[in-house]
Write a protein that holds these residues in place. Structure first.
Motif, PDB file in Angstrom:
ATOM      1  N   UNK A  93       0.819  -1.215   0.000  1.00 25.20           N
ATOM      2  CA  UNK A  93       0.000   0.000   0.000  1.00 25.20           C
ATOM      3  C   UNK A  93       0.855   1.268   0.000  1.00 25.20           C
ATOM      4  N   UNK A  94       2.116   1.166   0.448  1.00 27.09           N
ATOM      5  CA  UNK A  94       2.994   2.345   0.493  1.00 27.09           C
ATOM      6  C   UNK A  94       3.803   2.475  -0.789  1.00 27.09           C
ATOM      7  N   UNK A  95       4.493   1.405  -1.158  1.00 24.61           N
ATOM      8  CA  UNK A  95       5.376   1.440  -2.328  1.00 24.61           C
ATOM      9  C   UNK A  95       4.541   1.158  -3.572  1.00 24.61           C
ATOM     10  N   UNK A  96       4.415   2.168  -4.420  1.00 27.19           N
ATOM     11  CA  UNK A  96       3.605   2.049  -5.635  1.00 27.19           C
ATOM     12  C   UNK A  96       4.500   1.878  -6.858  1.00 27.19           C
ATOM     13  N   UNK A 140      11.966  10.828  -7.374  1.00 26.86           N
ATOM     14  CA  UNK A 140      11.897   9.627  -8.214  1.00 26.86           C
ATOM     15  C   UNK A 140      10.663   8.773  -7.931  1.00 26.86           C
ATOM     16  N   UNK A 141      10.147   8.811  -6.703  1.00 23.88           N
ATOM     17  CA  UNK A 141       8.981   8.000  -6.334  1.00 23.88           C
ATOM     18  C   UNK A 141       7.975   8.877  -5.588  1.00 23.88           C
ATOM     19  N   UNK A 142       7.320   9.790  -6.285  1.00 19.24           N
ATOM     20  CA  UNK A 142       6.446  10.758  -5.593  1.00 19.24           C
ATOM     21  C   UNK A 142       5.251  10.115  -4.900  1.00 19.24           C
ATOM     22  N   UNK A 143       4.612   9.136  -5.543  1.00 22.00           N
ATOM     23  CA  UNK A 143       3.447   8.497  -4.918  1.00 22.00           C
ATOM     24  C   UNK A 143       3.844   7.718  -3.668  1.00 22.00           C
ATOM     25  N   UNK A 144       4.934   6.995  -3.764  1.00 22.17           N
ATOM     26  CA  UNK A 144       5.418   6.254  -2.595  1.00 22.17           C
ATOM     27  C   UNK A 144       5.839   7.210  -1.483  1.00 22.17           C
ATOM     28  N   UNK A 145       6.408   8.341  -1.867  1.00 25.97           N
ATOM     29  CA  UNK A 145       6.795   9.340  -0.864  1.00 25.97           C
ATOM     30  C   UNK A 145       5.568   9.880  -0.133  1.00 25.97           C
ATOM     31  N   UNK A 149       4.775   9.474   3.865  1.00 25.26           N
ATOM     32  CA  UNK A 149       4.478  10.595   4.765  1.00 25.26           C
ATOM     33  C   UNK A 149       3.154  10.368   5.477  1.00 25.26           C
ATOM     34  N   UNK A 150       2.155   9.906   4.741  1.00 26.92           N
ATOM     35  CA  UNK A 150       0.852   9.634   5.349  1.00 26.92           C
ATOM     36  C   UNK A 150       0.960   8.545   6.418  1.00 26.92           C
ATOM     37  N   UNK A 151       1.738   7.508   6.130  1.00 30.94           N
ATOM     38  CA  UNK A 151       1.920   6.428   7.102  1.00 30.94           C
ATOM     39  C   UNK A 151       2.625   6.931   8.357  1.00 30.94           C
ATOM     40  N   UNK A 152       3.653   7.768   8.185  1.00 33.96           N
ATOM     41  CA  UNK A 152       4.365   8.310   9.345  1.00 33.96           C
ATOM     42  C   UNK A 152       3.471   9.218  10.180  1.00 33.96           C
ATOM     43  N   UNK A 153       2.621   9.979   9.514  1.00 31.49           N
ATOM     44  CA  UNK A 153       1.693  10.845  10.248  1.00 31.49           C
ATOM     45  C   UNK A 153       0.707  10.001  11.052  1.00 31.49           C
ATOM     46  N   UNK A 154       0.233   8.910  10.460  1.00 33.43           N
ATOM     47  CA  UNK A 154      -0.683   8.020  11.184  1.00 33.43           C
ATOM     48  C   UNK A 154       0.000   7.393  12.397  1.00 33.43           C
ATOM     49  N   UNK A 155       1.245   6.977  12.222  1.00 31.08           N
ATOM     50  CA  UNK A 155       1.969   6.391  13.348  1.00 31.08           C
ATOM     51  C   UNK A 155       2.281   7.438  14.412  1.00 31.08           C
TER      52      UNK A 155
END
Length: 207
Positions: A93-96, A140-145, A149-155
């Motif tokens: 779900x993170x790495x696209x 290089x990986x904007x969607x994954x970035x 960030x969203x995952x880190x904010x949730x954590x």
């Protein structure tokens, strides 16, 4: 007097059970206890009741321990499989974007930046390569970035202390940037005034 043919056997007592019935008490004492006998290859092996009792308890204990260990291992295996499934799902779900060749570019940037600042202070050597890697990761990986960030904010939301510390650090950074900008503006204004005063002095000198 003629010799009796069976004179040597006169003192021989009859064997119980052959020439006369055996006594019941003697029969009980001489008869084998079939409950304590085990037949192996045609041989009767007598075992002690006490030994059978404790060996049975030991066998039952080992069986219970084996069952408990087997159930615990099965539980741990199931838990590991669940954790792996959750981790794999979260990773997907993170790495696209594809990892290659983006990862190679990120690692190359981090290593090159680390070599470039290897003679600097510990703070520079620690943070500059990390910032460079994050910057290349974002490019290089904007969607994954964004997902990262969203995952880190949730954590971060799960740990209020860390969230408050980050907010305070960001506020201090903004305050420091404002102070630097203010000092830079004041310095530029002072430099401009000095240059203007110098020009005026030179102009007055050549009048």
């Amino acid at each position: 007097m003629p010799r009796s043919f069976y004179s040597d056997d006169e003192e021989v007592l009859p064997t119980p059970g052959r020439n006369e019935p055996i006594d019941p008490k003697l029969e009980n004492s001489e008869s084998p206890n079939l409950h304590n006998l085990t037949f192996l290859h045609g041989m009767a092996i007598r075992t002690s009741p006490l030994l059978e009792k404790y060996s049975s308890k030991a066998r039952q204990l080992l069986l219970e321990k084996y069952t408990l260990i087997d159930a615990e291992l099965a539980t741990q295996k199931s838990a590991l499989n669940n954790e792996w499934s959750i981790t794999k799902e979260k990773y997907n779900s993170i790495v696209v974007e594809p990892l290659l060749p983006s990862v190679i570019g990120i690692l190359t940037t981090v290593l090159a930046t680390g070599v470039a600042v290897s003679k600097r202070g510990i703070v520079v050597r620690t943070f500059i390569p990390a910032f460079a890697g994050v910057f290349v990761y974002r490019q290089t990986m904007p969607l994954s970035y964004q997902n990262s960030v969203k995952f880190l904010v949730e954590q971060e939301a799960r740990v209020p202390e860390f969230h408050e510390a980050r907010i305070e650090a960001v506020n201090q950074l903004h305050s420091l940037q404002a102070d630097v900008s203010k000092a830079t503006a004041e310095g530029n204004a002072a430099l401009t005034r000095q240059i203007h005063s110098l020009r005026a002095s030179i102009k007055e000198l050549f009048k």
